[in-house]
Design a protein around this motif. Structure first.
Motif, PDB file in Angstrom:
ATOM      1  N   ILE A 101      33.322 -26.015  28.462  1.00 40.17           N
ATOM      2  CA  ILE A 101      32.841 -24.804  28.027  1.00 40.17           C
ATOM      3  C   ILE A 101      34.154 -23.639  28.401  1.00 40.17           C
ATOM      4  O   ILE A 101      34.394 -22.895  27.397  1.00 40.17           O
ATOM      5  CB  ILE A 101      31.565 -24.157  28.410  1.00 40.17           C
ATOM      6  N   THR A 137      31.741 -19.465  18.543  1.00 40.51           N
ATOM      7  CA  THR A 137      31.899 -20.695  17.877  1.00 40.51           C
ATOM      8  C   THR A 137      30.888 -20.773  16.363  1.00 40.51           C
ATOM      9  O   THR A 137      30.763 -21.641  15.734  1.00 40.51           O
ATOM     10  CB  THR A 137      31.363 -21.980  18.705  1.00 40.51           C
ATOM     11  N   GLY A 194      36.515 -22.219  25.364  1.00 41.35           N
ATOM     12  CA  GLY A 194      36.161 -20.695  25.202  1.00 41.35           C
ATOM     13  C   GLY A 194      37.628 -20.304  25.425  1.00 41.35           C
ATOM     14  O   GLY A 194      37.938 -19.488  24.531  1.00 41.35           O
ATOM     15  N   TYR A 207      30.024 -17.231  23.904  1.00 47.01           N
ATOM     16  CA  TYR A 207      30.587 -18.738  23.538  1.00 47.01           C
ATOM     17  C   TYR A 207      29.833 -19.226  22.336  1.00 47.01           C
ATOM     18  O   TYR A 207      30.396 -19.519  21.233  1.00 47.01           O
ATOM     19  CB  TYR A 207      30.283 -19.579  24.488  1.00 47.01           C
TER      20      TYR A 207
END
Length: 271
Positions: free
Chosen positions: A24, A118, A28, A114
């Motif tokens: 992550i 996305t 990110g 995040y």
């Protein structure tokens, strides 16, 4: 579970938690540098997801994929057995998957950033007017090319038998007008059981079968329940094809109303 097996399973679980945090963070940062919101999803499919069954030693068996135009947006509907279902779907389906999330998650530090970065789709269910607006906006996003993954049961099955389906994903599918693709998974519940205080990974085969798309073009909101039953029947067949238990036919709205009327009449009648 033997002490040594418990320790190994615990170490695997800790590794997977660290693996999630690492990817992550890395994906990110990659998205921030490249300004490409799809890059973290590509990284999840290629690197983050496959480690889950590799670290547990669980073989993944995928039936040959049907003839699908993967360049077009779809709503993938998958039965739900464990948290392993998400990484399996990421790795098996050759598309960048997104999810439906509550709008309040958008404001959660790091996680919300995040998800927004996305391209996850947020739905506001606070008020009916806001819910309708959110549904229309989500439909536009999907028609524009965002494929999403939905678990129509709404929660994980404890025994592997398919639970009754919720209607929300089907309302979204009709709003977007894109095909629904049923995806059956079996074995993830045994590979990452939820019983006990900790979900500890175990070695167990995981099987997946993807069905042909079910079109929604031309269907109206009045056909939502018929669409739900069509998708459910397809998913039950797929699940049984790979050794799963499938599930019983879901009761129709008319049958539920008749049952309530019978109970009301029975309760009001003299004993």
């Amino acid at each position: 579970m033997k002490p040594l097996s418990f320790v190994v399973a615990l170490l695997r679980m800790l590794f997977l938690c660290g693996w999630l945090a690492f990817w992550i963070t890395l994906s990110g940062l990659a998205a921030l540098v490249t300004l490409n919101g799809a890059l973290p999803l590509v990284m999840a499919r290629r690197f983050w997801a496959p480690m889950h069954w590799r670290i547990t030693g669980s073989p993944l068996h995928v039936e040959p994929l049907p003839d699908i135009d993967w360049r077009q947006p779809h709503i993938f509907m998958m039965n739900h057995q464990s948290t392993l279902d998400i990484p399996v779907a990421f790795a098996v389906l050759p598309v960048n998957l997104r999810f439906i999330a509550k709008h309040v998650l958008k404001w959660v530090p790091f996680l919300g950033w995040y998800m927004a970065g996305t391209g996850m789709i947020f739905i506001n269910r606070t008020h009916r007017r806001e819910a309708v607006k959110s549904l229309a906006k989500a439909g536009e996003r999907i028609r524009a090319g965002a494929s999403i993954l939905v678990f129509p049961e709404g929660t994980r099955s404890r025994d592997g038998v398919l639970l009754p389906f919720k209607t929300g994903g089907f309302a979204l599918a009709l709003e977007a007008g894109v095909p629904i693709v049923p995806v059956a998974i079996e074995g993830s519940r045994q590979s990452l059981p939820t019983e006990g205080p900790l979900p500890l990974p175990r070695r167990h085969p995981i099987r997946v079968k993807v069905g042909p798309p079910i079109p929604t073009t031309g269907r109206t909101g009045a056909e939502r329940e018929a669409l739900l039953h069509e998708v459910r029947e397809a998913l039950v067949r797929l699940h049984r094809d790979i050794g799963g238990a499938g599930g019983a036919p879901q009761e129709t709205r008319e049958a539920r109303r008749a049952t309530r009327r019978e109970r009301a009449a029975s309760g009001s009648s003299p004993s």
